[in-house]
Design a protein around this motif. Sequence first.
Motif, PDB file in Angstrom:
ATOM      1  N   ALA A  76       0.796  -1.236   0.000  1.00 30.65           N
ATOM      2  CA  ALA A  76       0.000   0.000   0.000  1.00 30.65           C
ATOM      3  C   ALA A  76       0.826   1.283   0.000  1.00 30.65           C
ATOM      4  O   ALA A  76       0.269   2.372   0.125  1.00 30.65           O
ATOM      5  CB  ALA A  76      -0.967  -0.004   1.183  1.00 30.65           C
ATOM      6  N   HIS A  77       2.143   1.159  -0.148  1.00 33.74           N
ATOM      7  CA  HIS A  77       2.964   2.374  -0.273  1.00 33.74           C
ATOM      8  C   HIS A  77       4.214   2.046  -1.080  1.00 33.74           C
ATOM      9  O   HIS A  77       5.147   1.418  -0.570  1.00 33.74           O
ATOM     10  CB  HIS A  77       3.350   2.909   1.110  1.00 33.74           C
ATOM     11  N   VAL A  78       4.208   2.452  -2.344  1.00 38.57           N
ATOM     12  CA  VAL A  78       5.380   2.246  -3.211  1.00 38.57           C
ATOM     13  C   VAL A  78       5.564   3.487  -4.091  1.00 38.57           C
ATOM     14  O   VAL A  78       4.698   4.371  -4.141  1.00 38.57           O
ATOM     15  CB  VAL A  78       5.212   1.022  -4.147  1.00 38.57           C
ATOM     16  N   HIS A  79       6.699   3.502  -4.796  1.00 35.34           N
ATOM     17  CA  HIS A  79       6.925   4.458  -5.887  1.00 35.34           C
ATOM     18  C   HIS A  79       7.503   3.657  -7.043  1.00 35.34           C
ATOM     19  O   HIS A  79       8.572   3.069  -6.912  1.00 35.34           O
ATOM     20  CB  HIS A  79       7.883   5.556  -5.447  1.00 35.34           C
ATOM     21  N   VAL A  80       6.762   3.584  -8.132  1.00 35.67           N
ATOM     22  CA  VAL A  80       7.158   2.748  -9.267  1.00 35.67           C
ATOM     23  C   VAL A  80       7.493   3.631 -10.456  1.00 35.67           C
ATOM     24  O   VAL A  80       6.678   4.464 -10.854  1.00 35.67           O
ATOM     25  CB  VAL A  80       6.007   1.798  -9.678  1.00 35.67           C
ATOM     26  N   ILE A 167      -5.810  10.683  -3.667  1.00 36.53           N
ATOM     27  CA  ILE A 167      -4.988  11.894  -3.567  1.00 36.53           C
ATOM     28  C   ILE A 167      -4.027  11.753  -2.385  1.00 36.53           C
ATOM     29  O   ILE A 167      -4.434  11.340  -1.294  1.00 36.53           O
ATOM     30  CB  ILE A 167      -5.896  13.139  -3.378  1.00 36.53           C
ATOM     31  N   LYS A 168      -2.768  12.077  -2.626  1.00 38.95           N
ATOM     32  CA  LYS A 168      -1.764  12.022  -1.550  1.00 38.95           C
ATOM     33  C   LYS A 168      -1.291  13.440  -1.249  1.00 38.95           C
ATOM     34  O   LYS A 168      -1.034  14.232  -2.164  1.00 38.95           O
ATOM     35  CB  LYS A 168      -0.590  11.158  -2.010  1.00 38.95           C
ATOM     36  N   ILE A 169      -1.178  13.748   0.022  1.00 38.81           N
ATOM     37  CA  ILE A 169      -0.796  15.096   0.471  1.00 38.81           C
ATOM     38  C   ILE A 169       0.411  14.979   1.406  1.00 38.81           C
ATOM     39  O   ILE A 169       0.445  14.082   2.257  1.00 38.81           O
ATOM     40  CB  ILE A 169      -1.985  15.759   1.210  1.00 38.81           C
ATOM     41  N   VAL A 219       0.192   7.566   5.364  1.00 38.17           N
ATOM     42  CA  VAL A 219       1.040   6.631   4.618  1.00 38.17           C
ATOM     43  C   VAL A 219       2.340   6.297   5.353  1.00 38.17           C
ATOM     44  O   VAL A 219       3.161   5.535   4.852  1.00 38.17           O
ATOM     45  CB  VAL A 219       1.332   7.131   3.187  1.00 38.17           C
ATOM     46  N   HIS A 220       2.538   6.893   6.525  1.00 40.27           N
ATOM     47  CA  HIS A 220       3.602   6.493   7.459  1.00 40.27           C
ATOM     48  C   HIS A 220       3.030   6.641   8.870  1.00 40.27           C
ATOM     49  O   HIS A 220       2.087   7.403   9.075  1.00 40.27           O
ATOM     50  CB  HIS A 220       4.823   7.425   7.401  1.00 40.27           C
ATOM     51  N   ILE A 221       3.654   5.964   9.846  1.00 39.37           N
ATOM     52  CA  ILE A 221       3.385   6.313  11.244  1.00 39.37           C
ATOM     53  C   ILE A 221       4.353   7.454  11.590  1.00 39.37           C
ATOM     54  O   ILE A 221       5.444   7.528  11.030  1.00 39.37           O
ATOM     55  CB  ILE A 221       3.569   5.089  12.169  1.00 39.37           C
ATOM     56  N   THR A 289       5.792  -0.600   2.189  1.00 38.12           N
ATOM     57  CA  THR A 289       7.232  -0.546   2.470  1.00 38.12           C
ATOM     58  C   THR A 289       7.961   0.622   1.796  1.00 38.12           C
ATOM     59  O   THR A 289       9.169   0.762   1.969  1.00 38.12           O
ATOM     60  CB  THR A 289       7.922  -1.847   2.024  1.00 38.12           C
ATOM     61  N   ASP A 290       7.251   1.413   0.960  1.00 39.76           N
ATOM     62  CA  ASP A 290       7.841   2.623   0.384  1.00 39.76           C
ATOM     63  C   ASP A 290       9.067   2.395  -0.513  1.00 39.76           C
ATOM     64  O   ASP A 290       9.973   3.231  -0.533  1.00 39.76           O
ATOM     65  CB  ASP A 290       8.208   3.585   1.532  1.00 39.76           C
ATOM     66  N   PRO A 291       9.144   1.275  -1.283  1.00 41.89           N
ATOM     67  CA  PRO A 291      10.287   1.131  -2.182  1.00 41.89           C
ATOM     68  C   PRO A 291      10.260   2.199  -3.277  1.00 41.89           C
ATOM     69  O   PRO A 291       9.177   2.676  -3.613  1.00 41.89           O
ATOM     70  CB  PRO A 291      10.079  -0.256  -2.818  1.00 41.89           C
ATOM     71  N   PRO A 292      11.377   2.644  -3.856  1.00 37.34           N
ATOM     72  CA  PRO A 292      12.711   2.086  -3.619  1.00 37.34           C
ATOM     73  C   PRO A 292      13.454   2.739  -2.457  1.00 37.34           C
ATOM     74  O   PRO A 292      14.661   2.534  -2.332  1.00 37.34           O
ATOM     75  CB  PRO A 292      13.424   2.383  -4.941  1.00 37.34           C
ATOM     76  N   ASN A 293      12.770   3.537  -1.601  1.00 38.81           N
ATOM     77  CA  ASN A 293      13.457   4.116  -0.446  1.00 38.81           C
ATOM     78  C   ASN A 293      14.128   3.013   0.367  1.00 38.81           C
ATOM     79  O   ASN A 293      13.599   1.911   0.488  1.00 38.81           O
ATOM     80  CB  ASN A 293      12.464   4.879   0.431  1.00 38.81           C
ATOM     81  N   GLY A 294      15.278   3.318   0.926  1.00 41.18           N
ATOM     82  CA  GLY A 294      15.998   2.354   1.758  1.00 41.18           C
ATOM     83  C   GLY A 294      16.432   1.109   1.001  1.00 41.18           C
ATOM     84  O   GLY A 294      16.661   0.067   1.605  1.00 41.18           O
TER      85      GLY A 294
END
Length: 375
Positions: A76-80, A167-169, A219-221, A289-294
Motif C-alpha cells: 500500500a505504499h510504493v513508488h514505481v 490523492i496524496k498530500i 502513509v507512514h506512522i 514498504t515505500d520502495p525504492p526508499n531504503g
Amino acid sequence: MKTKLLYSLLFFTSFLFSQESFVINNVRLFDGEKVKENMSILIADGKVSKIASEPIQHQNIIDGKGKTLLPALTNAHVHVWAPASLEQAAKAGVLNLLDMHAVETLIPMMKGFRASNKHADYYCAGGAATAPKGHGTQYGFPTPTLTKPEEAKDFVEGRVKAGADYIKIIREPWKATLNEETTKALITAAHEANKKAVIHVSKAVDAHEVLKNKADGLVHIWEDTSLTKEQFDDLKGEEFFVIPTLLTMQKVQELFYKKTKEQALEKVKNMQDEVKRLYEIGVPILAGTDPPNGNINYGTDLYKELKLLNDAGLSTVDVLKSATSLPAIHFNLKDKGFLKEGYRADMILVDGNPTENIEDIAKTKRVFKQGKEVK
Ligand SMILES: [Zn+2]
C-alpha cells in the motif's frame, strides 16, 4: 504451411490458457477474513467459481495438502518508475502496488500492464500535493505544487485527469510544507471528487491535525514522539487507517543515519508501540514498504514488513489482512483482497502456514493472477 500450423497451434494453446480452469483441494484457506482448514476451491474464467469443504472433482487438480492459499498481496505504499518493478512484485505474489507519488506521464503505460500476468496492477496518487521546494520536489521529475487553499480544487482535478486513483498530500516540515488550511482544503476537494485523501506525516502533532481534518489515512506512522493521551483520545471518534512503513523506518535509520541494526530496531520499537495503540482501538493497519526508499524491493521485502507488524502486536491473521483485504477495502480495489466466490483468482499458494507463523509467507511457491500462473 508450416507457419500456418504453428499459428493455429499457438492460437489453440493461448485459447486453452485463457480458458484455464482448475481445482485446489485439501488446502488451508485464508479468504481475507478467516482461516478454514481442508477447503477446496474451483477456479474458472479468472475467478473463484466455487469454494467447498469437500474435494471437488476436476481433470486439473492441485493438491493443497500442507499448503495455505491466500489472496494475492498488496503493497500500500510504493513508488514505481519502471515496469520491471511491477514484474518483481508479481513474482513475490504482490499483485497490487499503490504508488504514492507518481511521474504522471508514466501512468497510462503503468496501467497498461493490468492484463499481463507477469506484472502487478498499478494504482496511484499521481503527483503528491506539496509546497514549492517542499518534500517530493527533490527527485528530478516534474511535481505539481500549490501554496493556498483556493488552489486545492484545481490541484485535485489535475491529478484525477492524470489518472489518480486517490490523492496524496505531504505534510513534512523538514522542508517548505503546506499549511493546515491548504491541507484541509485538499482533503475536502479529494472527497468532493470521490477520492480518498492520504497524508504523509512524520510528526505526531501533524498526524493528529490532519486526522481531525478528516484525512482517510496516513502513509507512514509518525516518528518523532508518541501521541499524548489527549491527542490519542481525541482521535477515537475518527475513521482512518494507517500504513506504518516500519521497514522503511528501519532502513532509513541504517542507511541514512548510519545506525546499527539494533539501534534502528530500537527506533522502530517506538513506532511499533504507536501502531499497537492504534490497533487496539480498531484502527485498520495496512502493509506498505515505500520502495525504492531504503533500497527496499517491490516484492519479497513486503514479507519483512509483515513480520515487523506481527512483532508490533498484530495477530498473524490481522497481519495477513493488512496486505490483502484491508487495502482492497480502503482503496476500493474491485473484486480483490478476498478469496470468495465471484472474486478474482488473484492468489498465492504457500508451503506452510503463515496464518500461524507469519514468516512462512516467504515460502510463497505459486502465484496466480486471474487464475493464470505468474511464472
Ligand atoms: Zn513514499
